[in-house]
Design a protein around this motif. Structure first.
Motif, short mmCIF file in Angstrom:
data_model
loop_
_atom_site.label_atom_id
_atom_site.label_comp_id
_atom_site.label_asym_id
_atom_site.label_seq_id
_atom_site.Cartn_x
_atom_site.Cartn_y
_atom_site.Cartn_z
N LYS A 1 10.28 12.00 2.30
CA LYS A 1 8.87 11.70 2.10
C LYS A 1 8.48 10.52 2.96
O LYS A 1 9.16 9.51 3.01
CB LYS A 1 8.62 11.35 0.62
N LEU B 1 6.02 7.77 3.10
CA LEU B 1 5.13 7.17 2.11
C LEU B 1 4.20 6.16 2.77
O LEU B 1 4.64 5.27 3.49
CB LEU B 1 5.98 6.45 1.04
N ALA C 1 0.89 0.52 0.41
CA ALA C 1 0.03 0.40 -0.76
C ALA C 1 -1.36 -0.05 -0.32
O ALA C 1 -1.54 -0.69 0.71
CB ALA C 1 0.62 -0.61 -1.74
N PRO D 1 13.01 8.95 -4.94
CA PRO D 1 11.98 9.47 -5.84
C PRO D 1 10.64 9.65 -5.12
O PRO D 1 10.34 8.95 -4.15
CB PRO D 1 11.87 8.40 -6.94
N ALA D 2 9.83 10.61 -5.61
CA ALA D 2 8.54 10.88 -4.99
C ALA D 2 7.68 9.63 -4.97
O ALA D 2 6.99 9.34 -3.99
CB ALA D 2 7.82 12.01 -5.74
N GLU D 3 7.69 8.86 -6.06
CA GLU D 3 7.01 7.58 -6.10
C GLU D 3 8.05 6.50 -5.81
O GLU D 3 9.06 6.42 -6.50
CB GLU D 3 6.37 7.34 -7.47
N LYS D 4 7.80 5.71 -4.78
CA LYS D 4 8.81 4.73 -4.40
C LYS D 4 9.15 3.81 -5.57
O LYS D 4 8.27 3.32 -6.27
CB LYS D 4 8.35 3.91 -3.19
N GLN D 5 10.43 3.62 -5.76
CA GLN D 5 10.93 2.78 -6.86
C GLN D 5 11.84 1.71 -6.27
O GLN D 5 12.92 2.01 -5.79
CB GLN D 5 11.68 3.63 -7.88
N SER E 1 10.78 -4.50 -9.67
CA SER E 1 9.56 -5.28 -9.89
C SER E 1 9.78 -6.74 -9.52
O SER E 1 10.65 -7.41 -10.07
CB SER E 1 9.16 -5.18 -11.37
N LEU F 1 5.07 -5.61 -2.93
CA LEU F 1 5.89 -4.53 -2.36
C LEU F 1 6.80 -5.10 -1.27
O LEU F 1 8.01 -4.80 -1.24
CB LEU F 1 4.99 -3.43 -1.81
N SER G 1 14.92 3.95 -4.35
CA SER G 1 14.30 4.27 -3.06
C SER G 1 14.94 3.52 -1.90
O SER G 1 14.59 3.77 -0.74
CB SER G 1 12.81 3.97 -3.11
#
Length: 567
Positions: free
Chosen positions: A2, A4, A7, A48-52, A55, A72, A258
């Motif tokens: 992917k 990406l 943000a 993962p499809a959503e970047k992880q 935090s 990020l 990710s």
């Protein structure tokens, strides 16, 4: 796979900067920003499809519109995804050229502590970014302190050596930590700085223990902070401390799946503890992610992180006695025509993976003919890595009884050692010095001079015991203590050989040759109970399908004989 986007919005090219209205006379000009030569483009991550990425947060004085992007970039820094972090900070600069902390982020992305020293190009870039950050007004006191800390690293970079610069950064971050004791990022980056400036010869691990206490204190309230779990692994990446890092190693890949580096990094602790299945699973995931990254980012060939994982993977397979899979990594490496970027990790893998295979299997004829492979590497730029191959060739020739050829390889080792001394790279020069002592010892042994050979081998073991391995490698190509034990066993001194093997296993748990050597030495010394224990441990370690080393057959035969005699 992917591709990406960054943000908040697609990354703005710096070519659009002329449209940005400067907020004060201190704001960097378009020309000054372009002179940094920032990495740009879409954020490239796999997994993962959503970047992880975990935090991490930092309150900046920059506008709220870039807050998510800044955090990020911060998370990417903490997982050593430096290229991607720089892209994110570049996007912030494109939108808010007066955001001082974005320049701090670029400077941090070009330092990469715990990795390899920055190149002159990276140092120049980081210095420019730090200088612009210092110049900008309206920083908070905390931001000013962070900026001054990274600026300290780049000050006078043309003359100061890397270790001196790292110590300056550590002292400056200590000041930040003292003045902002409740700020978690101050604490996390101070812990990182402590690890980066720690002397590899300090066997008390004073700085690492201090870093570990800071990070462990933060962890309960920040279990998903990528820097905390990542740096705990680095902090405890030593045989004496590795067990303390196991909880973080079990956690990090889930925090930042990710990041290819986050998938690989737990294997440092798994390797230290001899947990080979865990190490293999970690690096299978990491190398797959690295291949995905190369394809998604449009890299022609292979990404350097993949080769780093391959070295750890090949090493773990060898410790399970699984020659088929270990050889497959070597053969796969041989297919690589292009790697980007070409750097110390790439050179290390090209040298170490073949050398490990032939040396661990005692394939002396193959070791003697081992080539310096890879056309796209200038081996003169990597004397430490080139020395690995020369070391293997020297051992091969000595064991084959070809002393003249072994001496030629030793001459090359001395030349490479001199090159490292000229570069003032004391650590790597010492690593080659260990190889010189060991290779000379085995040449003297081959010449029938055991009285000369043994003291040299003991010197090599003592020198290696006084320093630590580089993080780029899962293990020394052959531990000097193990080579000493091999020599004692060859001299028919099984009792001291057993002691040497056991000392080696304290530092390198579950090493295949260490376990087999200890078992054989115990058997020859008449300590059948200890021999039985080590042979059984060897079989337990090498349970994986494909484990077919002849030593395993010898272990089974011994244990079967012991059972028969017990009936």
């Amino acid at each position: 796979m992917k591709n990406l986007p960054g943000a908040a919005c697609a990354l703005v090219l710096l070519a659009l900067l002329p449209a940005c209205r400067q907020t004060s006379r201190e704001t960097p000009s378009v020309a000054e920003i372009r002179a940094i030569n920032l990495k740009q483009g879409n954020l490239t991550m796999c997994g993962p499809a959503e970047k992880q990425l975990g935090s991490a947060t930092f309150e900046t004085s920059c506008g709220g519109a870039v807050r998510a992007n800044f955090n990020l970039g911060l998370a990417l820094l903490h997982s050593f995804e430096y290229d991607e972090a720089e892209k994110v900070f570049a996007s912030i600069i494109a939108r808010q050229p007066d955001c001082a902390m974005a320049y701090w982020g670029v400077a941090m992305a070009n330092y990469h502590p715990l990795w390899t020293p920055p190149t002159p190009v990276e140092l120049a870039k980081g210095a420019k970014a730090a200088a612009l950050a210092q110049r900008l007004p309206q920083q908070s006191a905390k931001e000013t302190a962070f900026i001054e800390a990274i600026a300290a690293f780049y000050t006078n970079w043309e003359q100061a050596d890397h270790r001196s610069r790292s110590i300056r950064f550590e002292k400056a971050m200590e000041h930040v930590y003292a003045n902002f004791p409740s700020d978690k990022e101050a604490a996390v980056f101070y812990a990182l700085a402590l690890n980066a400036s720690a002397a590899p010869t300090d066997k008390s691990f004073r700085q690492q223990r201090k870093a570990g206490a800071i990070l462990a204190g933060l962890y309960p309230n920040e279990p998903n902070h990528p820097g905390i779990v990542h740096y705990l692994i680095h902090t405890y990446d030593y045989p004496e401390l590795a067990a303390l890092g196991l909880p973080a190693a079990r956690k990090y890949a889930a925090v930042a799946p990710s990041s290819a580096h986050a998938l690989h990094m737990p294997s440092h602790i798994f390797t230290r503890l001899g947990l080979w299945n865990d190490c293999i699973e970690s690096n299978l995931a990491a190398t797959a992610s690295a291949r995905c990254y190369a394809e998604t980012a449009g890299i022609k060939g292979h990404w350097d992180e993949e080769l780093h994982g391959l070295d750890y993977l090949a090493y773990a397979y060898l410790q399970q006695g699984n020659n088929r899979q270990a050889l497959a990594q070597w053969r796969y490496l041989d297919t690589m025509q292009r790697v980007s970027p070409v750097n110390f990790k790439v050179a290390y893998a090209f040298a170490a993976v073949p050398a490990r295979y032939v040396l661990e299997n005692k394939q002396w004829a193959q070791a003697a003919q081992l080539p310096l492979r890879s056309k796209h590497l200038n081996w003169e730029q990597y004397p430490w890595q080139a020395a690995i191959v020369r070391f293997a060739r020297s051992l091969g020739f000595s064991h084959l009884g070809h002393p003249d050829s072994a001496r030629r390889e030793l001459a090359e080792l001395r030349r490479l050692h001199a090159a490292l001394l000229a570069q003032k790279d004391t650590y790597k020069a010492n690593q080659v010095q260990i190889q010189l002592h060991a290779a000379t010892a085995w040449l003297r042994f081959a010449e029938g001079k055991p009285a000369d050979a043994l003291p040299l081998m003991q010197q090599a073991a003592a020198l290696e015991a006084g320093t630590e391995k580089h993080p780029v490698t899962p293990c020394e190509v052959l531990p000097a203590q193990e080579l000493l034990a091999d020599m004692l066993l060859a001299l028919k001194r099984p009792a001291p050989a057993l002691q040497a093997y056991e000392a080696d296993l304290q530092q390198h748990p579950n090493r295949f040759n260490g376990l087999y050597g200890a078992a054989l030495a115990a058997e020859q010394a008449g300590n059948l109970e200890k021999a039985r224990r080590y042979y059984q441990q060897l079989l337990d370690v090498a349970r994986a399908p494909g484990a077919n080393r002849p030593e395993l057959a010898a272990a089974r035969a011994f244990l079967a004989q012991q059972r028969t005699q017990a009936i």
